[in-house]
Design a protein around this motif. Structure first.
Motif, short mmCIF file in Angstrom:
data_model
loop_
_atom_site.label_atom_id
_atom_site.label_comp_id
_atom_site.label_asym_id
_atom_site.label_seq_id
_atom_site.Cartn_x
_atom_site.Cartn_y
_atom_site.Cartn_z
N PRO A 1 0.80 -1.23 0.00
CA PRO A 1 0.00 0.00 0.00
C PRO A 1 0.83 1.28 0.00
CG PRO A 1 0.10 -0.88 2.22
CD PRO A 1 0.87 -1.85 1.34
N ALA A 2 2.17 1.18 -0.10
CA ALA A 2 3.04 2.36 -0.14
C ALA A 2 3.86 2.29 -1.43
CB ALA A 2 3.95 2.41 1.08
N LEU B 1 -6.22 -1.72 -14.35
CA LEU B 1 -5.70 -1.99 -13.00
C LEU B 1 -4.21 -1.72 -12.89
CD1 LEU B 1 -7.63 -5.29 -12.19
CD2 LEU B 1 -8.08 -3.01 -11.29
N GLY B 2 -3.50 -1.70 -14.02
CA GLY B 2 -2.07 -1.40 -14.00
C GLY B 2 -1.28 -2.35 -13.12
N SER B 3 -0.26 -1.80 -12.47
CA SER B 3 0.60 -2.63 -11.62
C SER B 3 -0.01 -2.89 -10.25
CB SER B 3 1.97 -1.96 -11.45
OG SER B 3 1.82 -0.69 -10.84
N LYS B 4 -1.17 -2.30 -9.96
CA LYS B 4 -1.80 -2.46 -8.65
C LYS B 4 -3.02 -3.37 -8.72
CE LYS B 4 -0.39 2.18 -7.18
NZ LYS B 4 0.07 2.67 -8.50
N GLY B 5 -3.06 -4.23 -9.73
CA GLY B 5 -4.23 -5.08 -9.89
C GLY B 5 -4.51 -5.96 -8.69
N LEU B 6 -3.47 -6.52 -8.09
CA LEU B 6 -3.66 -7.39 -6.94
C LEU B 6 -4.25 -6.61 -5.76
CD1 LEU B 6 -3.19 -10.28 -5.90
CD2 LEU B 6 -0.93 -9.56 -5.14
N ALA C 1 6.89 6.44 -1.75
CA ALA C 1 6.13 5.50 -0.92
C ALA C 1 4.82 6.12 -0.46
CB ALA C 1 6.96 5.05 0.28
N LYS C 2 4.09 6.67 -1.43
CA LYS C 2 2.81 7.31 -1.14
C LYS C 2 1.75 6.27 -0.85
CE LYS C 2 -0.44 10.64 -3.12
NZ LYS C 2 -0.75 11.47 -4.32
N LYS C 3 0.92 6.57 0.13
CA LYS C 3 -0.18 5.66 0.47
C LYS C 3 -1.15 5.59 -0.70
CE LYS C 3 -3.83 5.21 3.98
NZ LYS C 3 -4.50 5.95 5.10
N THR C 4 -1.48 4.37 -1.12
CA THR C 4 -2.33 4.20 -2.29
C THR C 4 -3.77 4.61 -2.01
OG1 THR C 4 -2.70 1.89 -1.69
CG2 THR C 4 -0.94 2.35 -3.26
N TRP C 5 -4.48 4.87 -3.09
CA TRP C 5 -5.90 5.23 -3.04
C TRP C 5 -6.70 4.11 -2.38
CZ3 TRP C 5 -10.08 3.05 -5.88
CH2 TRP C 5 -11.25 3.81 -5.90
N THR D 1 1.30 11.56 6.31
CA THR D 1 0.29 10.57 5.96
C THR D 1 -0.24 9.89 7.22
OG1 THR D 1 1.36 10.12 3.84
CG2 THR D 1 -0.18 8.46 4.65
N THR D 2 -1.55 9.70 7.25
CA THR D 2 -2.17 8.97 8.35
C THR D 2 -2.25 7.50 7.98
OG1 THR D 2 -3.49 10.90 8.99
CG2 THR D 2 -4.20 8.75 9.82
#
Length: 363
Positions: free
Chosen positions: A52-53, A328-333, A58-62, A112-113
């Motif tokens: 999730p980063a 979904l790109g690279s975040k499909g999982l 290392a931004k927190k994902t949507w 980031t929270t």
């Protein structure tokens, strides 16, 4: 007589199987049609992370919390059904390799929270205590909740689970759908499917469909390589994300190095340039491991992405019973299961789609 169903879903990857699962949970009849086998496209990569980063900062994902909870629960559900272990909750280390990267990662973390226990900033000494010998400048992140998944094995097990629970998955077919009155007809080798709704979840081939050629999809080829340490076991139990990622598959010294991001490509096969690129990235993070590793296998697939790097969900503007689940790109999982449940809720209960993923942003 045609086989009648509520939804026919084209594609048995992460998107297609997750949506079929979500719709079936609401007692809707579904048929999944796959031109090859489940997970044979970009979803079938041999190893990946639930992380999730993401990105250099290392931004927190949507929707990180919702997405993580959905995929973690689904992995556990399918794993209980499978005799083969296809995922580990082994944590994820994100060392910074440059001073600028460390500064931006730390700033991002401070602003980031995060849920308690999800993401911890570690100084350089603490990073190297977790992983002696790893390249690190000024610190990095430790995510105890990071998951490592053999995605291809997961998709195959997911398909078996759904079939044993009543879902029809038909492989080796690539029909051309025909709209007749208010339903879709798909002529297969042995049966004809009559579907009230048709969903395209076919990955990068959506870009060649005349139904969807107006969607601004970007196609990205990604290569990953499976390596094995020549002697002894790996000295670490976690996975790593720095330049690319290192997904630790087992205790026998086997791991995945990924991934390339090829925007300009002229073939779909893995190649020597891909291996060289992946080795170079491994060398930047773990030079000793790169020297001691032998190539076991190599894989390539094409992912779909969008201008805002978010998936696409929704109904075709001209056909009220034609749907798209892509991008979904690279975040499909990470995204797939949560968004499948979100779209099922939208279709059944009328819950508004999140504007970030709504297909209407392109109309």
């Amino acid at each position: 007589m045609p086989h009648q169903t509520d939804y026919c879903i084209l594609g048995a990857g992460i998107a297609g199987l997750s949506l079929a699962d979500a719709l079936s949970a609401h007692d809707l009849n579904c048929v999944v049609v796959e031109k090859n086998t489940p997970g044979s496209g970009a979803s079938g990569t041999t190893g990946g992370l639930v992380n999730p980063a993401t990105g250099r900062r290392a931004k927190k994902t949507w929707k990180a919390e919702q997405c993580y909870d959905a995929i973690a629960a689904n992995l556990e559900k399918v794993q209980a059904y499978s005799d083969t272990n296809f995922y580990q909750n082994n944590g994820l280390l994100r060392p910074a390799l440059l001073e600028k990267m460390a500064r931006k990662m730390k700033e991002q973390h401070e602003n980031t929270t995060w849920p308690e226990g999800w993401c911890q900033w570690k100084c350089k000494d603490e990073i190297q205590e977790i992983h002696p010998g790893i390249k690190c400048v000024d610190g990095g992140l430790w995510l105890p909740i990071g998951l490592t998944v053999d995605i291809g094995s997961y998709i195959k097990a997911y398909g078996r689970y759904l079939k044993d629970n009543g879902l029809s998955i038909i492989c080796g077919e690539q029909p051309y759908p025909i709209l007749e009155d208010d339903y879709w007809l798909l002529e297969l080798e042995e049966i004809t499917i009559k579907a009230d709704h048709l969903v395209f979840a076919t990955g990068h081939t959506i870009a060649t469909s005349p139904f969807w050629d107006w969607i601004p999809l970007e196609l990205i080829k990604g290569q990953v390589a499976k390596f094995k340490k020549e002697s002894g076991h790996l000295s670490f139990s976690h996975s790593i994300s720095s330049l690319g990622y290192i997904a630790r598959l087992d205790e026998e010294g086997t791991f995945i190095q990924g991934s390339t991001y090829e925007h300009d490509f002229n073939h779909l096969n893995p190649d020597e340039e891909g291996e060289s690129y992946l080795r170079k990235r491994m060398r930047r993070t773990l030079p000793q491991l790169e020297e001691q590793s032998t190539l076991v296998d190599q894989w390539a697939g094409v992912r779909t992405s969008t201008p805002n790097y978010k998936p696409i969900l929704g109904v075709h503007p001209a056909y009220s019973n034609l749907h798209l689940f892509s991008g979904l790109g690279s975040k499909g999982l990470l995204f797939g299961k949560f968004l499948a449940e979100h779209y099922a809720d939208h279709l059944i209960n009328g819950t508004p789609l999140y504007p970030e993923v709504d297909i209407n942003r392109f109309t």
